[in-house]
Motif scaffolding. Structure first.
Motif, short mmCIF file in Angstrom:
data_model
loop_
_atom_site.label_atom_id
_atom_site.label_comp_id
_atom_site.label_asym_id
_atom_site.label_seq_id
_atom_site.Cartn_x
_atom_site.Cartn_y
_atom_site.Cartn_z
N TYR A 233 0.84 -1.20 0.00
CA TYR A 233 0.00 0.00 0.00
C TYR A 233 0.87 1.25 0.00
O TYR A 233 1.20 1.82 1.03
CB TYR A 233 -0.95 -0.02 1.20
CG TYR A 233 -1.97 -1.13 1.09
CD1 TYR A 233 -3.14 -0.95 0.37
CD2 TYR A 233 -1.73 -2.37 1.68
CE1 TYR A 233 -4.06 -1.98 0.23
CE2 TYR A 233 -2.66 -3.40 1.56
CZ TYR A 233 -3.81 -3.20 0.83
OH TYR A 233 -4.72 -4.22 0.69
N VAL A 234 1.27 1.65 -1.21
CA VAL A 234 2.09 2.85 -1.38
C VAL A 234 1.49 3.70 -2.49
O VAL A 234 0.84 3.18 -3.40
CB VAL A 234 3.54 2.49 -1.74
CG1 VAL A 234 4.25 1.81 -0.58
CG2 VAL A 234 3.61 1.60 -2.98
N ASP A 235 1.69 5.00 -2.40
CA ASP A 235 1.23 5.89 -3.48
C ASP A 235 2.44 6.46 -4.22
O ASP A 235 3.59 6.13 -3.92
CB ASP A 235 0.33 7.00 -2.92
CG ASP A 235 1.01 7.86 -1.86
OD1 ASP A 235 2.26 7.93 -1.84
OD2 ASP A 235 0.30 8.46 -1.03
N ASP A 236 2.18 7.32 -5.19
CA ASP A 236 3.27 7.86 -6.01
C ASP A 236 4.28 8.64 -5.17
O ASP A 236 5.49 8.58 -5.42
CB ASP A 236 2.69 8.77 -7.11
CG ASP A 236 1.90 7.99 -8.15
OD1 ASP A 236 2.07 6.75 -8.20
OD2 ASP A 236 1.12 8.61 -8.89
N HIS A 237 3.78 9.37 -4.18
CA HIS A 237 4.67 10.13 -3.31
C HIS A 237 5.57 9.18 -2.51
O HIS A 237 6.78 9.44 -2.35
CB HIS A 237 3.86 11.01 -2.35
CG HIS A 237 4.70 11.75 -1.35
ND1 HIS A 237 4.98 11.25 -0.08
CD2 HIS A 237 5.33 12.95 -1.44
CE1 HIS A 237 5.74 12.11 0.56
NE2 HIS A 237 5.96 13.15 -0.23
N ASP A 238 5.01 8.09 -2.04
CA ASP A 238 5.80 7.11 -1.30
C ASP A 238 6.91 6.54 -2.17
O ASP A 238 8.07 6.45 -1.74
CB ASP A 238 4.91 5.95 -0.83
CG ASP A 238 3.89 6.36 0.22
OD1 ASP A 238 4.12 7.37 0.90
OD2 ASP A 238 2.86 5.66 0.33
N VAL A 239 6.57 6.16 -3.41
CA VAL A 239 7.56 5.58 -4.31
C VAL A 239 8.68 6.59 -4.59
O VAL A 239 9.86 6.23 -4.63
CB VAL A 239 6.90 5.12 -5.62
CG1 VAL A 239 7.96 4.64 -6.61
CG2 VAL A 239 5.89 4.01 -5.34
N ALA A 240 8.31 7.85 -4.77
CA ALA A 240 9.31 8.89 -5.02
C ALA A 240 10.26 9.03 -3.83
O ALA A 240 11.48 9.20 -4.00
CB ALA A 240 8.63 10.22 -5.31
N LYS A 241 9.72 8.94 -2.63
CA LYS A 241 10.56 9.05 -1.43
C LYS A 241 11.46 7.82 -1.27
O LYS A 241 12.63 7.94 -0.86
CB LYS A 241 9.69 9.22 -0.18
CG LYS A 241 9.08 10.60 -0.05
CD LYS A 241 10.17 11.66 0.05
CE LYS A 241 9.61 13.06 0.18
NZ LYS A 241 10.70 14.09 0.22
#
Length: 450
Positions: free
Chosen positions: A272-280
């Motif tokens: 459960y990750v979003d685009d912001h999470d992946v970028a971080k």
């Protein structure tokens, strides 16, 4: 020694038909056509596996070897129910039980072609077991405390254990690291302290994160089966209120507490990750251990592997707890993981070669061990396996990569070698433990878990 087979799969280059691998002094010294290598090294002992594939040993990025004895006990329940049941079963086991269970897990890993293991443990049983079995890997000491007043004591215990384990193991094969417990059992100060200790002592860190909906609800809303209300009977010492909703994702939550500040961090699950999470994750160079079988088995969800790979993250596979998946089988992990990805994300069609890379060199990169293992290249350590391709379920094997991922399973592994030492040959082990005694102990342990 010359290892010969119908196919050699170096991973970082094209498959070699009728190939061979030269192993000397624990390392790979040559890779190429079998006929040429036999002429070049006429005095070398030859092991010919016939209609088989020789490839680098699998890298299991996440498991709990000491849970092997618990397989087959709890079935057909979701993650929250499963994890709580596992805790009840764990209370019935003693120190010797954990060790013998870890030996079983290690033996099964070797017999299925896994040469490098990243294991999370509190007891340290897997550390001792992996050392005795001759395996390679990283043992992460789990640490957690929900009460802020107990964080210091928990970290002190973990630091002492790490120092002791480092003295116990062969540092050329095994490294020791830190792993915060699950979010719903950790005061956030744990993440800061773990990062500080890891930076100070140059320790790798494994974070089980964003693995299931219940964890996300716990972090965001403060309500789920992991709510502190269900902990009152066993955690009466916890400060009040012990948890407040954060309104954010698990990745962003631990980021705010400095969890990614050390140099070698791996996230386990990442469903459960979003685009912001992946970028971080990319910004902090956090690697990812995906465990597709247990995610499916316990209804946890599906990790966005295509997004991770497209964003340049270092991604590999983990088998996770054998108490849930009932087997430590990286080939099944690849096959099932690939099918799930194709089903949920048909526009980003997952290939067999991609899954095999994640199970080998991808896992090595995630652990920052790709200069030593993960592919068959001259100068790398001789962690090599042979997989049988002669079965009717694999014939004809015109594409060896597809045959391994789509048609094989762990029982097709013929040989497992770590650092040039053959630890497993079909149905027999060459390890520093009494296998028959360990199996007898496992039967004894299981009798008290039912």
């Amino acid at each position: 020694m010359l290892l010969c087979a119908q196919y050699v799969l170096p991973i970082t280059s094209e498959p070699i038909h009728n190939g061979a691998v030269l192993v000397r002094d624990g390392a790979i010294r040559d890779v190429g056509d079998a006929a040429m290598l036999k002429l070049r090294y006429p005095d070398e002992e030859v092991s010919d596996f016939g209609q088989a594939a020789i490839l680098p040993g699998f890298v299991d990025l996440h498991t709990h070897l000491e849970n092997a004895v618990m397989r087959g006990i709890v079935h057909d329940v979701p993650y929250a129910t499963w994890i709580m049941t596992m805790r009840e079963l764990s209370a019935k086991m003693d120190v010797a039980d954990w060790y013998d269970s870890a030996i079983l897990g290690g033996l099964e890993s070797l017999s299925s072609g896994i040469t490098t293991v990243a294991d999370i443990t509190t007891s340290g049983a897997s550390c001792t077991a992996m050392q005795k079995l001759g395996m390679r890997g990283v043992v992460y000491r789990e640490v957690g405390a929900m009460d802020r007043r107990r964080v210091g004591f928990a970290m002190h215990q973990a630091e002492n254990d790490i120092a002791h384990w480092q003295e116990e193991v062969d540092s050329d094969r095994l490294a020791v690291g830190l792993a915060p417990s699950s979010l719903f059992t950790c005061n956030p100060e744990i993440f800061r302290k773990v990062a500080q200790l890891a930076s100070k002592e140059n320790l790798p860190v494994a974070l089980r994160l964003a693995g299931d909906r219940e964890e996300c609800d716990f972090v965001r809303y403060g309500s789920s089966p992991f709510s502190v209300h269900s902990m009152d009977t066993t955690r009466c010492y916890v400060e009040v209120p012990p948890w407040l909703p954060t309104g954010t994702t698990p990745v962003n939550y631990v980021l705010n507490w400095g969890a990614f500040e050390s140099d070698n961090v791996m996230m386990v699950h990442g469903v459960y990750v979003d685009d912001h999470d992946v970028a971080k994750l990319k910004e902090y160079d956090v690697s990812v251990a995906s465990c597709p079988r247990i995610n499916a088995q316990l209804g946890m969800g599906v990790a966005p592997l295509a997004e991770f790979l497209n964003n340049g993250l270092r991604v590999g596979l983990g088998t996770d707890s054998p108490a849930a998946t009932d087997s430590t089988d990286m080939i099944s992990e690849m096959h099932i993981g690939m099918l799930i990805q194709r089903a949920v994300n048909p526009r980003s069609f997952m290939k067999s070669s991609t899954m095999l890379e994640m199970a080998t060199i991808g896992g090595a990169r995630a652990l920052r061990m790709d200069d030593k293992v993960g592919s068959l290249e001259v100068g790398k350590l001789a962690d090599v396996i042979a997989v049988d391709l002669s079965g009717s379920h694999q014939t004809p094997a015109t594409d060896p990569v597809s045959a391994v991922v789509n048609a094989c399973n762990g029982s097709d592994v013929l040989m497992t070698m770590v650092g040039g030492n053959v630890l497993y040959e079909k149905s027999s082990w060459h390890v520093g433990v009494e296998v028959a005694r360990s199996i007898a102990r496992v039967i004894e342990i299981r009798s008290k878990l039912r």
